[in-house]
Structures are given as C-alpha cells and as structure tokens.
Design a protein around this motif. Structure first.
Motif, PDB file in Angstrom:
ATOM      1  N   ILE A  41       0.872  -1.170   0.000  1.00 21.79           N
ATOM      2  CA  ILE A  41       0.000   0.000   0.000  1.00 21.79           C
ATOM      3  C   ILE A  41       0.909   1.219   0.000  1.00 21.79           C
ATOM      4  O   ILE A  41       1.647   1.465   0.956  1.00 21.79           O
ATOM      5  CB  ILE A  41      -0.928  -0.021   1.221  1.00 21.79           C
ATOM      6  CG1 ILE A  41      -1.731  -1.338   1.241  1.00 21.79           C
ATOM      7  CG2 ILE A  41      -1.868   1.178   1.203  1.00 21.79           C
ATOM      8  CD1 ILE A  41      -2.388  -1.640   2.569  1.00 21.79           C
ATOM      9  N   ASP A  42       0.864   1.960  -1.096  1.00 21.21           N
ATOM     10  CA  ASP A  42       1.876   2.981  -1.358  1.00 21.21           C
ATOM     11  C   ASP A  42       1.484   4.323  -0.752  1.00 21.21           C
ATOM     12  O   ASP A  42       0.817   5.142  -1.387  1.00 21.21           O
ATOM     13  CB  ASP A  42       2.088   3.114  -2.870  1.00 21.21           C
ATOM     14  CG  ASP A  42       3.266   4.012  -3.203  1.00 21.21           C
ATOM     15  OD1 ASP A  42       3.890   4.558  -2.266  1.00 21.21           O
ATOM     16  OD2 ASP A  42       3.557   4.175  -4.400  1.00 21.21           O
ATOM     17  N   ASP A  43       1.927   4.547   0.477  1.00 22.12           N
ATOM     18  CA  ASP A  43       1.626   5.809   1.147  1.00 22.12           C
ATOM     19  C   ASP A  43       2.686   6.867   0.871  1.00 22.12           C
ATOM     20  O   ASP A  43       2.591   7.986   1.381  1.00 22.12           O
ATOM     21  CB  ASP A  43       1.497   5.573   2.656  1.00 22.12           C
ATOM     22  CG  ASP A  43       0.685   6.646   3.360  1.00 22.12           C
ATOM     23  OD1 ASP A  43      -0.211   7.221   2.716  1.00 22.12           O
ATOM     24  OD2 ASP A  43       0.949   6.917   4.548  1.00 22.12           O
ATOM     25  N   PRO A  67      -0.239  -7.410   4.268  1.00 21.49           N
ATOM     26  CA  PRO A  67      -0.200  -5.962   4.018  1.00 21.49           C
ATOM     27  C   PRO A  67       1.154  -5.351   4.384  1.00 21.49           C
ATOM     28  O   PRO A  67       1.606  -5.437   5.526  1.00 21.49           O
ATOM     29  CB  PRO A  67      -1.307  -5.427   4.932  1.00 21.49           C
ATOM     30  CG  PRO A  67      -1.373  -6.405   6.062  1.00 21.49           C
ATOM     31  CD  PRO A  67      -0.937  -7.739   5.523  1.00 21.49           C
ATOM     32  N   ILE A  68       1.784  -4.765   3.379  1.00 21.78           N
ATOM     33  CA  ILE A  68       3.030  -4.007   3.555  1.00 21.78           C
ATOM     34  C   ILE A  68       2.713  -2.560   3.207  1.00 21.78           C
ATOM     35  O   ILE A  68       1.964  -2.291   2.259  1.00 21.78           O
ATOM     36  CB  ILE A  68       4.137  -4.525   2.615  1.00 21.78           C
ATOM     37  CG1 ILE A  68       4.336  -6.044   2.769  1.00 21.78           C
ATOM     38  CG2 ILE A  68       5.436  -3.771   2.843  1.00 21.78           C
ATOM     39  CD1 ILE A  68       4.888  -6.484   4.094  1.00 21.78           C
ATOM     40  N   VAL A  69       3.259  -1.622   3.933  1.00 29.04           N
ATOM     41  CA  VAL A  69       3.041  -0.207   3.621  1.00 29.04           C
ATOM     42  C   VAL A  69       4.365   0.445   3.240  1.00 29.04           C
ATOM     43  O   VAL A  69       5.344   0.348   3.989  1.00 29.04           O
ATOM     44  CB  VAL A  69       2.413   0.546   4.815  1.00 29.04           C
ATOM     45  CG1 VAL A  69       2.331   2.049   4.509  1.00 29.04           C
ATOM     46  CG2 VAL A  69       1.023  -0.001   5.121  1.00 29.04           C
ATOM     47  N   ARG A  70       4.367   1.047   2.038  1.00 26.37           N
ATOM     48  CA  ARG A  70       5.506   1.921   1.724  1.00 26.37           C
ATOM     49  C   ARG A  70       5.179   3.264   2.361  1.00 26.37           C
ATOM     50  O   ARG A  70       4.272   3.968   1.923  1.00 26.37           O
ATOM     51  CB  ARG A  70       5.705   2.074   0.209  1.00 26.37           C
ATOM     52  CG  ARG A  70       6.814   3.078  -0.110  1.00 26.37           C
ATOM     53  CD  ARG A  70       7.436   2.890  -1.464  1.00 26.37           C
ATOM     54  NE  ARG A  70       6.554   3.235  -2.560  1.00 26.37           N
ATOM     55  CZ  ARG A  70       6.923   3.238  -3.853  1.00 26.37           C
ATOM     56  NH1 ARG A  70       8.161   2.916  -4.178  1.00 26.37           N
ATOM     57  NH2 ARG A  70       6.066   3.546  -4.797  1.00 26.37           N
ATOM     58  N   VAL A  71       5.907   3.588   3.406  1.00 27.55           N
ATOM     59  CA  VAL A  71       5.542   4.719   4.244  1.00 27.55           C
ATOM     60  C   VAL A  71       5.904   6.045   3.576  1.00 27.55           C
ATOM     61  O   VAL A  71       6.723   6.108   2.656  1.00 27.55           O
ATOM     62  CB  VAL A  71       6.213   4.616   5.632  1.00 27.55           C
ATOM     63  CG1 VAL A  71       5.705   3.391   6.371  1.00 27.55           C
ATOM     64  CG2 VAL A  71       7.740   4.580   5.516  1.00 27.55           C
ATOM     65  N   SER A  72       5.293   7.097   4.101  1.00 28.23           N
ATOM     66  CA  SER A  72       5.581   8.444   3.620  1.00 28.23           C
ATOM     67  C   SER A  72       6.748   9.017   4.412  1.00 28.23           C
ATOM     68  O   SER A  72       7.361   8.339   5.235  1.00 28.23           O
ATOM     69  CB  SER A  72       4.342   9.332   3.776  1.00 28.23           C
ATOM     70  OG  SER A  72       4.127   9.630   5.148  1.00 28.23           O
ATOM     71  N   TYR A  73       7.015  10.306   4.206  1.00 34.53           N
ATOM     72  CA  TYR A  73       8.124  10.956   4.907  1.00 34.53           C
ATOM     73  C   TYR A  73       7.671  11.606   6.212  1.00 34.53           C
ATOM     74  O   TYR A  73       8.478  12.201   6.928  1.00 34.53           O
ATOM     75  CB  TYR A  73       8.781  11.987   3.995  1.00 34.53           C
ATOM     76  CG  TYR A  73       9.317  11.376   2.721  1.00 34.53           C
ATOM     77  CD1 TYR A  73      10.518  10.668   2.726  1.00 34.53           C
ATOM     78  CD2 TYR A  73       8.607  11.459   1.531  1.00 34.53           C
ATOM     79  CE1 TYR A  73      11.002  10.072   1.571  1.00 34.53           C
ATOM     80  CE2 TYR A  73       9.089  10.873   0.363  1.00 34.53           C
ATOM     81  CZ  TYR A  73      10.277  10.181   0.391  1.00 34.53           C
ATOM     82  OH  TYR A  73      10.754   9.587  -0.753  1.00 34.53           O
ATOM     83  N   LYS A  80       2.058   4.790  12.517  1.00 37.27           N
ATOM     84  CA  LYS A  80       0.641   4.673  12.159  1.00 37.27           C
ATOM     85  C   LYS A  80       0.384   3.455  11.275  1.00 37.27           C
ATOM     86  O   LYS A  80      -0.636   2.777  11.419  1.00 37.27           O
ATOM     87  CB  LYS A  80       0.171   5.951  11.473  1.00 37.27           C
ATOM     88  CG  LYS A  80       0.063   7.124  12.438  1.00 37.27           C
ATOM     89  CD  LYS A  80      -0.415   8.402  11.743  1.00 37.27           C
ATOM     90  CE  LYS A  80      -0.573   9.525  12.764  1.00 37.27           C
ATOM     91  NZ  LYS A  80      -0.989  10.803  12.120  1.00 37.27           N
ATOM     92  N   ALA A  81       1.300   3.160  10.368  1.00 34.52           N
ATOM     93  CA  ALA A  81       1.128   1.989   9.507  1.00 34.52           C
ATOM     94  C   ALA A  81       1.135   0.705  10.332  1.00 34.52           C
ATOM     95  O   ALA A  81       0.302  -0.187  10.130  1.00 34.52           O
ATOM     96  CB  ALA A  81       2.226   1.943   8.449  1.00 34.52           C
ATOM     97  N   GLY A  85      -1.925  -2.297  11.558  1.00 33.18           N
ATOM     98  CA  GLY A  85      -1.861  -3.718  11.271  1.00 33.18           C
ATOM     99  C   GLY A  85      -0.957  -4.132  10.135  1.00 33.18           C
ATOM    100  O   GLY A  85      -0.960  -5.305   9.744  1.00 33.18           O
ATOM    101  N   ALA A  86      -0.175  -3.219   9.594  1.00 34.22           N
ATOM    102  CA  ALA A  86       0.785  -3.604   8.557  1.00 34.22           C
ATOM    103  C   ALA A  86       1.778  -4.606   9.135  1.00 34.22           C
ATOM    104  O   ALA A  86       2.213  -4.481  10.279  1.00 34.22           O
ATOM    105  CB  ALA A  86       1.526  -2.380   8.022  1.00 34.22           C
ATOM    106  N   LEU A  87       2.143  -5.604   8.334  1.00 35.13           N
ATOM    107  CA  LEU A  87       3.119  -6.604   8.769  1.00 35.13           C
ATOM    108  C   LEU A  87       4.513  -6.319   8.226  1.00 35.13           C
ATOM    109  O   LEU A  87       5.424  -7.131   8.383  1.00 35.13           O
ATOM    110  CB  LEU A  87       2.666  -7.997   8.349  1.00 35.13           C
ATOM    111  CG  LEU A  87       1.473  -8.555   9.130  1.00 35.13           C
ATOM    112  CD1 LEU A  87       1.089  -9.930   8.608  1.00 35.13           C
ATOM    113  CD2 LEU A  87       1.771  -8.616  10.618  1.00 35.13           C
TER     114      LEU A  87
END
Length: 252
Positions: A41-43, A67-73, A80-81, A85-87
């Motif tokens: 999930i591209d944040d 669920p993987i999150v590409r985090v923001s800056y 928060k990711a 529940g992001a793994l």
C-alpha cells in the motif's frame, strides 16, 4: 502474530506482490483472490487518509494477503502503519547506515527500538493482545525493508544491510536512474544496470534477500533470475497496459 510472508522468505521461497497507490478495497480483494503473496500500500506516492490506509490493510487481511506499507516521509508514518496492522514497511530514500538505524528504531518496540507502545489499536486487536508477547512478536515478525534508490545508497549498501533489524533491501530502479541523471534512458541505461548488478552480486555473496519492482511478468521473471526473492508489480501499470491492449486489439 505471524507473518506468512516472512516465513516463506525464510524457507527460501520467492514471493510476488503488487504495489497499489489508489484507495480501492475491491482491488485489494482481487489481488488476494488472484493468489498474490502481498500488497504494498503505497503511502509515499499514493493518496490515503489514515482511515483509508486502515481499510486497505483490513481488506488485505480478509483475503490472506500480507499488508506491507511503503511509508511516507511524515515522522509518524511508520508508527501509524504498524498500529493499523501492517506486517511490514518499505522505507523510501534510505541512503546511510544512520537512516537505516532510524527506520528500525521507529519500527521496533524497546529495548530494540523506540516505537510507542499502545494496545488500543487494530494491530493489538483493540486490547486483546498486549504485554510482552505482543511486543516481542511485533519486533520479530514485522519486516523492515529499506529502499536502495540513490547512488549514495548503493555506495553505502554494505553498511545499510548490516544494520540489525533490517530484513532485506529493496532496489528502486526508477528513482536510482533519475538520481544518477539518466532521466530519458531510465533503468535500462548501462550505468544504472551496472550499479544494480553490483547490488545483486553483493547480496548474493552475503546470502541476503533482495526485493525490487517490475511492470509485468517478464520483468518479474528477470528479477527472479537475477536473484530477487521479493518482487512487486505495479497494479496501475498492469491495468493501464491491459486497457490499452484491448483498445488496440479491437476493430474500433
């Protein structure tokens, strides 16, 4: 808390996922039903509110999609990711050992890091999971994946991957090519390919897994052949290409 993606990788299996930068729970479901291993999930480039991010993670869970999150800056993006529940997290623009250490610190609970502890959020099942077991399992199961996408990062590759708590690196070929000044030729420029090959070679020598991005099955297979274990295709590119292909193949 178990992370089946991490388990597959530790067993030496290759995994395939999809990047998604638009809010679409139905599309997450489709990716899961298609049999993919994970969704990123591209944040960083996507447009998500905190509630939408949680909805996407919840949907991924419902179809056995990690669920993987590409985090923001944003400074709180990792926290928060993971609380939602992001793994795993993919952290863009990690250029130095110190930046890799900072990412790990934000992702791990004490004493391994300084992630803020709470049990009222979704990752802790709203208080059902708590205490030492939850904290220890989170530290063990959550993937921390730094992006190697600048020449500086490539030059510091050995230092970045040796940071305790880093699981494996992810090569961002588009950003790397832009950073190196090859805006027209992109990742196919010989100098970019040379840097990428060097990263693959060093990873192989150190028995380190590698992640990267691909636009289609051909690109994914090439990445696996080079030594990648973790490949994410860009869902929007696949959809756009499929739509264009149908249009070109019609008798309109």
């Amino acid at each position: 808390m178990k992370n089946p993606l991490k388990e597959k990788l530790e067993k030496g299996k290759s995994v395939l996922g999809s990047f998604l930068g638009i809010y679409s729970p139905p599309l997450v479901e489709m990716i899961g039903y298609a049999g993919y291993d994970f969704v990123v999930i591209d944040d960083e480039h996507g447009a998500f509110s905190p509630t939408e991010l949680e909805d996407m993670i919840r949907t991924a869970d419902s179809v056995d999609l990690v669920p993987i999150v590409r985090v923001s800056y944003d400074q709180s993006s990792i926290q928060k990711a993971l609380d939602r529940g992001a793994l795993g997290i993919q952290v863009p623009m990690i250029n130095t050992k110190e930046e890799a250490e900072e990412a790990v610190q934000k992702a791990k609970f004490p004493p391994r890091g300084r992630r803020g502890a709470a049990y009222s959020h979704r990752a802790a099942h709203y208080g059902k999971e708590k205490g030492k077991n939850f904290l220890d399992e989170s530290n063990e199961e959550i993937l921390v994946i730094p992006h190697i996408e600048t020449l500086e990062a490539a030059e510091n590759f050995h230092e970045i991957i040796n940071v305790e708590g880093i699981d494996f690196p992810f090569i961002g070929t588009t950003d790397l090519s832009v950073n190196m000044g090859y805006k027209e030729e992109g990742p196919n420029h010989p100098e970019v390919r040379r840097v990428v090959e060097r990263i693959y070679m060093e990873a192989k020598e150190r028995d380190i897994k590698i992640g990267t991005v691909a636009n289609d099955a051909t690109g994914a297979n090439k990445a696996y052949d080079k030594g990648a274990s973790y490949v994410g295709i860009v869902a929007i590119t696949v959809i756009a290409n499929a739509l264009g292909s149908v249009l070109q193949s019609t008798n309109k």
